[in-house]
Design an enzyme around this catalytic site. Structure first.
Site, PDB file in Angstrom:
ATOM      1  N   CYS A   1     -21.848  16.231  40.916  1.00 47.33           N
ATOM      2  CA  CYS A   1     -21.370  15.105  40.107  1.00 47.33           C
ATOM      3  C   CYS A   1     -19.939  14.702  40.467  1.00 47.33           C
ATOM      4  O   CYS A   1     -19.719  13.697  41.121  1.00 47.33           O
ATOM      5  CB  CYS A   1     -21.440  15.441  38.613  1.00 47.33           C
ATOM      6  SG  CYS A   1     -23.104  15.686  37.981  1.00 47.33           S
ATOM      7  N   ARG A   2     -18.985  15.515  40.029  1.00 47.44           N
ATOM      8  CA  ARG A   2     -17.570  15.149  40.177  1.00 47.44           C
ATOM      9  C   ARG A   2     -17.026  15.346  41.584  1.00 47.44           C
ATOM     10  O   ARG A   2     -16.398  14.436  42.142  1.00 47.44           O
ATOM     11  CB  ARG A   2     -16.725  15.952  39.175  1.00 47.44           C
ATOM     12  CG  ARG A   2     -17.078  15.639  37.733  1.00 47.44           C
ATOM     13  CD  ARG A   2     -16.420  16.590  36.767  1.00 47.44           C
ATOM     14  NE  ARG A   2     -17.034  17.922  36.879  1.00 47.44           N
ATOM     15  CZ  ARG A   2     -16.601  19.003  36.240  1.00 47.44           C
ATOM     16  NH1 ARG A   2     -15.537  18.928  35.462  1.00 47.44           N
ATOM     17  NH2 ARG A   2     -17.221  20.161  36.379  1.00 47.44           N
ATOM     18  N   SER A   3     -17.210  16.523  42.157  1.00 50.48           N
ATOM     19  CA  SER A   3     -16.598  16.775  43.469  1.00 50.48           C
ATOM     20  C   SER A   3     -17.174  15.905  44.589  1.00 50.48           C
ATOM     21  O   SER A   3     -16.424  15.503  45.480  1.00 50.48           O
ATOM     22  CB  SER A   3     -16.619  18.257  43.832  1.00 50.48           C
ATOM     23  OG  SER A   3     -17.908  18.793  43.826  1.00 50.48           O
TER      24      SER A   3
ATOM     25  N   ASN B   1     -21.243  20.934  42.241  1.00 47.28           N
ATOM     26  CA  ASN B   1     -21.084  20.157  43.469  1.00 47.28           C
ATOM     27  C   ASN B   1     -22.128  19.047  43.594  1.00 47.28           C
ATOM     28  O   ASN B   1     -22.582  18.731  44.680  1.00 47.28           O
ATOM     29  CB  ASN B   1     -21.101  21.066  44.697  1.00 47.28           C
ATOM     30  CG  ASN B   1     -20.632  20.404  45.986  1.00 47.28           C
ATOM     31  OD1 ASN B   1     -21.077  20.774  47.064  1.00 47.28           O
ATOM     32  ND2 ASN B   1     -19.754  19.430  45.908  1.00 47.28           N
TER      33      ASN B   1
ATOM     34  N   ASP C   1     -17.156  16.698  32.690  1.00 43.08           N
ATOM     35  CA  ASP C   1     -18.397  16.829  33.445  1.00 43.08           C
ATOM     36  C   ASP C   1     -19.412  15.853  32.862  1.00 43.08           C
ATOM     37  O   ASP C   1     -19.833  16.002  31.715  1.00 43.08           O
ATOM     38  CB  ASP C   1     -18.916  18.257  33.349  1.00 43.08           C
ATOM     39  CG  ASP C   1     -20.080  18.523  34.293  1.00 43.08           C
ATOM     40  OD1 ASP C   1     -20.697  17.555  34.791  1.00 43.08           O
ATOM     41  OD2 ASP C   1     -20.372  19.705  34.536  1.00 43.08           O
TER      42      ASP C   1
ATOM     43  N   CYS D   1     -16.031  21.373  41.938  1.00 43.10           N
ATOM     44  CA  CYS D   1     -16.468  21.294  40.540  1.00 43.10           C
ATOM     45  C   CYS D   1     -17.475  22.416  40.298  1.00 43.10           C
ATOM     46  O   CYS D   1     -17.563  23.353  41.088  1.00 43.10           O
ATOM     47  CB  CYS D   1     -17.014  19.913  40.175  1.00 43.10           C
ATOM     48  SG  CYS D   1     -18.593  19.455  40.917  1.00 43.10           S
TER      49      CYS D   1
END
Length: 153
Positions: free
Chosen positions: A14-16, A12, A123, A9
């Protein structure tokens, strides 16, 4: 030699990290290695966002040990599969590819749910906790499909 999968993401945090934790929890650790990275260097060395950690924790995953790092062109040599969270990340990662074989490793993660529709994982960084919960649900569904496909290979 384990199959290596990278989640990417922007920062690195939040999402990933959620995607890494989810997919790793669904695959045998002796056969698969899952990691994550960000296209930006904003948070290198930091833990995931506290809201990502809380969302993972309430769903039985511990991602607090993860540390943010930046994606580099060397990741193409290390990883077999690279899943990106959105189209901007896709463009940034593919830009670093040296050849078509490296580009072929890169996929939007939500293509697992919406093949060919180029759907982004939103995001949640500037939003509220419920955004992290929504992202978790999307990634949980996508990683179910990805894990099943990887196990079938």
């Amino acid at each position: 030699m384990p199959v290596k999968i990278l989640m990417v993401c922007l920062g690195n945090i939040c999402r990933s990290p959620l995607a890494e934790g989810l997919l790793a929890s669904k695959l045998p650790k002796d056969q698969f290695f899952v990691d994550s990275a960000g296209t930006g260097n904003y948070h290198v060395g930091r833990q995931p966002d506290h809201r990502s950690i809380a969302t993972a924790d309430k769903n039985g995953l511990d991602i607090s040990h993860q540390k943010a790092r930046q994606f580099t062109s060397k990741d193409f040599d290390t990883f077999d599969y690279i899943y990106v969270m959105d189209n901007s990340n896709y463009d940034d990662v593919v830009f670093l590819a040296k050849n078509e074989a490296q580009k072929q490793k890169v996929q939007l993660i939500l293509d697992a749910l919406f093949p060919g529709d180029n759907v982004d994982v939103p995001d949640p960084y500037y939003g509220l906790q419920n955004g992290f919960d929504m992202v978790y649900e999307m990634l949980d569904e996508a990683t179910d499909i990805i894990a099943q496909r990887l196990l079938e290979k």
